[in-house]
Design a protein around this motif. Sequence first.
Motif, mmCIF file in Angstrom:
data_model
loop_
_atom_site.group_PDB
_atom_site.id
_atom_site.type_symbol
_atom_site.label_atom_id
_atom_site.label_comp_id
_atom_site.label_asym_id
_atom_site.label_seq_id
_atom_site.Cartn_x
_atom_site.Cartn_y
_atom_site.Cartn_z
ATOM 1 N N PRO A 35 0.811 -1.224 0.000
ATOM 2 C CA PRO A 35 0.000 0.000 0.000
ATOM 3 C C PRO A 35 0.844 1.274 0.000
ATOM 4 O O PRO A 35 0.506 2.239 -0.687
ATOM 5 N N ALA A 36 1.939 1.277 0.738
ATOM 6 C CA ALA A 36 2.780 2.482 0.827
ATOM 7 C C ALA A 36 3.370 2.849 -0.532
ATOM 8 O O ALA A 36 3.536 4.031 -0.841
ATOM 9 N N LYS A 37 3.683 1.848 -1.362
ATOM 10 C CA LYS A 37 4.290 2.106 -2.670
ATOM 11 C C LYS A 37 3.317 2.757 -3.651
ATOM 12 O O LYS A 37 3.733 3.321 -4.653
ATOM 13 N N ILE A 38 2.007 2.681 -3.354
ATOM 14 C CA ILE A 38 1.016 3.324 -4.228
ATOM 15 C C ILE A 38 0.352 4.512 -3.528
ATOM 16 O O ILE A 38 -0.725 4.949 -3.912
ATOM 17 N N GLY A 39 1.021 5.003 -2.484
ATOM 18 C CA GLY A 39 0.546 6.214 -1.826
ATOM 19 C C GLY A 39 -0.427 6.007 -0.682
ATOM 20 O O GLY A 39 -1.016 6.969 -0.200
ATOM 21 N N ASN A 40 -0.613 4.782 -0.238
ATOM 22 C CA ASN A 40 -1.527 4.508 0.877
ATOM 23 C C ASN A 40 -0.724 4.067 2.101
ATOM 24 O O ASN A 40 -0.662 2.898 2.437
ATOM 25 N N PHE A 46 -1.280 4.867 5.244
ATOM 26 C CA PHE A 46 -2.066 4.705 6.465
ATOM 27 C C PHE A 46 -3.040 3.545 6.278
ATOM 28 O O PHE A 46 -3.891 3.580 5.398
ATOM 29 N N VAL A 47 -2.871 2.508 7.088
ATOM 30 C CA VAL A 47 -3.743 1.334 7.036
ATOM 31 C C VAL A 47 -4.437 1.210 8.393
ATOM 32 O O VAL A 47 -3.788 1.323 9.432
ATOM 33 N N ALA A 48 -5.736 0.987 8.364
ATOM 34 C CA ALA A 48 -6.500 0.858 9.611
ATOM 35 C C ALA A 48 -7.435 -0.336 9.532
ATOM 36 O O ALA A 48 -7.954 -0.671 8.463
ATOM 37 N N LEU A 49 -7.634 -0.968 10.678
ATOM 38 C CA LEU A 49 -8.679 -1.975 10.846
ATOM 39 C C LEU A 49 -9.787 -1.280 11.618
ATOM 40 O O LEU A 49 -9.519 -0.562 12.589
ATOM 41 N N ILE A 50 -11.015 -1.469 11.187
ATOM 42 C CA ILE A 50 -12.124 -0.732 11.770
ATOM 43 C C ILE A 50 -13.249 -1.688 12.139
ATOM 44 O O ILE A 50 -13.708 -2.469 11.297
ATOM 45 N N GLY A 51 -13.693 -1.600 13.381
ATOM 46 C CA GLY A 51 -14.866 -2.339 13.819
ATOM 47 C C GLY A 51 -16.087 -1.451 13.652
ATOM 48 O O GLY A 51 -16.077 -0.296 14.094
ATOM 49 N N VAL A 52 -17.113 -1.967 12.994
ATOM 50 C CA VAL A 52 -18.318 -1.181 12.730
ATOM 51 C C VAL A 52 -19.533 -1.890 13.324
ATOM 52 O O VAL A 52 -19.778 -3.065 13.037
ATOM 53 N N GLY A 53 -20.265 -1.153 14.139
ATOM 54 C CA GLY A 53 -21.523 -1.660 14.685
ATOM 55 C C GLY A 53 -22.688 -1.016 13.956
ATOM 56 O O GLY A 53 -22.631 0.162 13.602
ATOM 57 N N LEU A 54 -23.737 -1.786 13.725
ATOM 58 C CA LEU A 54 -24.926 -1.264 13.047
ATOM 59 C C LEU A 54 -26.036 -0.991 14.047
ATOM 60 O O LEU A 54 -26.101 -1.616 15.109
ATOM 61 N N LYS A 55 -26.932 -0.072 13.684
ATOM 62 C CA LYS A 55 -28.046 0.300 14.568
ATOM 63 C C LYS A 55 -29.016 -0.850 14.774
ATOM 64 O O LYS A 55 -29.576 -1.001 15.842
ATOM 65 N N ASP A 56 -29.240 -1.610 13.718
ATOM 66 C CA ASP A 56 -30.130 -2.773 13.862
ATOM 67 C C ASP A 56 -29.537 -3.939 13.082
ATOM 68 O O ASP A 56 -28.640 -3.768 12.270
ATOM 69 N N ASP A 74 -2.981 9.092 4.307
ATOM 70 C CA ASP A 74 -2.466 9.592 5.583
ATOM 71 C C ASP A 74 -3.616 9.758 6.570
ATOM 72 O O ASP A 74 -4.769 9.428 6.253
ATOM 73 N N LEU A 75 -3.306 10.277 7.740
ATOM 74 C CA LEU A 75 -4.316 10.445 8.785
ATOM 75 C C LEU A 75 -5.422 11.402 8.359
ATOM 76 O O LEU A 75 -6.597 11.167 8.652
ATOM 77 N N ALA A 76 -5.075 12.451 7.643
ATOM 78 C CA ALA A 76 -6.094 13.394 7.170
ATOM 79 C C ALA A 76 -7.073 12.706 6.212
ATOM 80 O O ALA A 76 -8.293 12.921 6.288
ATOM 81 N N ALA A 77 -6.551 11.867 5.331
ATOM 82 C CA ALA A 77 -7.421 11.124 4.406
ATOM 83 C C ALA A 77 -8.292 10.138 5.174
ATOM 84 O O ALA A 77 -9.465 9.931 4.839
ATOM 85 N N THR A 121 -14.930 1.826 15.588
ATOM 86 C CA THR A 121 -13.727 1.719 16.407
ATOM 87 C C THR A 121 -12.550 1.473 15.482
ATOM 88 O O THR A 121 -12.530 0.494 14.744
ATOM 89 N N SER A 122 -11.583 2.389 15.529
ATOM 90 C CA SER A 122 -10.454 2.335 14.605
ATOM 91 C C SER A 122 -9.192 1.844 15.292
ATOM 92 O O SER A 122 -8.925 2.195 16.440
ATOM 93 N N TYR A 123 -8.426 1.060 14.543
ATOM 94 C CA TYR A 123 -7.130 0.566 14.989
ATOM 95 C C TYR A 123 -6.128 0.847 13.878
ATOM 96 O O TYR A 123 -6.217 0.260 12.797
ATOM 97 N N ALA A 124 -5.180 1.737 14.129
ATOM 98 C CA ALA A 124 -4.147 2.029 13.136
ATOM 99 C C ALA A 124 -3.149 0.879 13.117
ATOM 100 O O ALA A 124 -2.684 0.439 14.163
ATOM 101 N N VAL A 125 -2.831 0.396 11.939
ATOM 102 C CA VAL A 125 -1.864 -0.693 11.796
ATOM 103 C C VAL A 125 -0.469 -0.098 11.829
ATOM 104 O O VAL A 125 -0.122 0.733 10.996
ATOM 105 N N MET A 126 0.323 -0.502 12.813
ATOM 106 C CA MET A 126 1.701 -0.007 12.925
ATOM 107 C C MET A 126 2.659 -0.880 12.139
ATOM 108 O O MET A 126 3.624 -0.390 11.551
ATOM 109 N N SER A 127 2.424 -2.198 12.124
ATOM 110 C CA SER A 127 3.211 -3.122 11.305
ATOM 111 C C SER A 127 2.428 -4.405 11.180
ATOM 112 O O SER A 127 1.475 -4.644 11.925
ATOM 113 N N SER A 128 2.838 -5.234 10.253
ATOM 114 C CA SER A 128 2.182 -6.526 10.033
ATOM 115 C C SER A 128 3.254 -7.607 9.959
ATOM 116 O O SER A 128 3.677 -7.995 8.864
#
Length: 147
Positions: A56-61, A63-73, A112-115, A134-141
Amino acid sequence: MDHFDEKILRALSRDGRMTHTELGKRVGLSASAVLRRVQDLEQKGVITGYRAVIDPAKIGNSFVALIGVGLKDHTKASQLAFERSILAAREVKECHNVTGTIEYMLRVEVADLAAYKRFHTDVLGALPQVTSITSYAVMSSPKDERG
């Protein structure tokens, strides 16, 4: 599936571009035997495709994040509407419907973080089905076997 098929799958998951001759050497079979087995695994749907693994970094991305999403119903309509929106979001590289306290786990790649903030606010935050993010920034894999 036997131990040869398992060896073939392990080898191809590491390098899906190797020749049948090279694959045969690695698993202890002739190139023609490997070809037949690979074609059989493809026909049975065990092998569903081949892809390029992109940094991802080589194509300009960077910032990688894992995100937990809860729905209303928990209705089917709510899930389908959310999934349709996520399919249209180019930042989302993976979307998994999961069990537990949330409904979805996303893997997002942005510059990046702004994006990421724009994605968080303008895409996820704008979806009427979403109740929690709920966001989790990936620091390394240190281990990543996605292919």
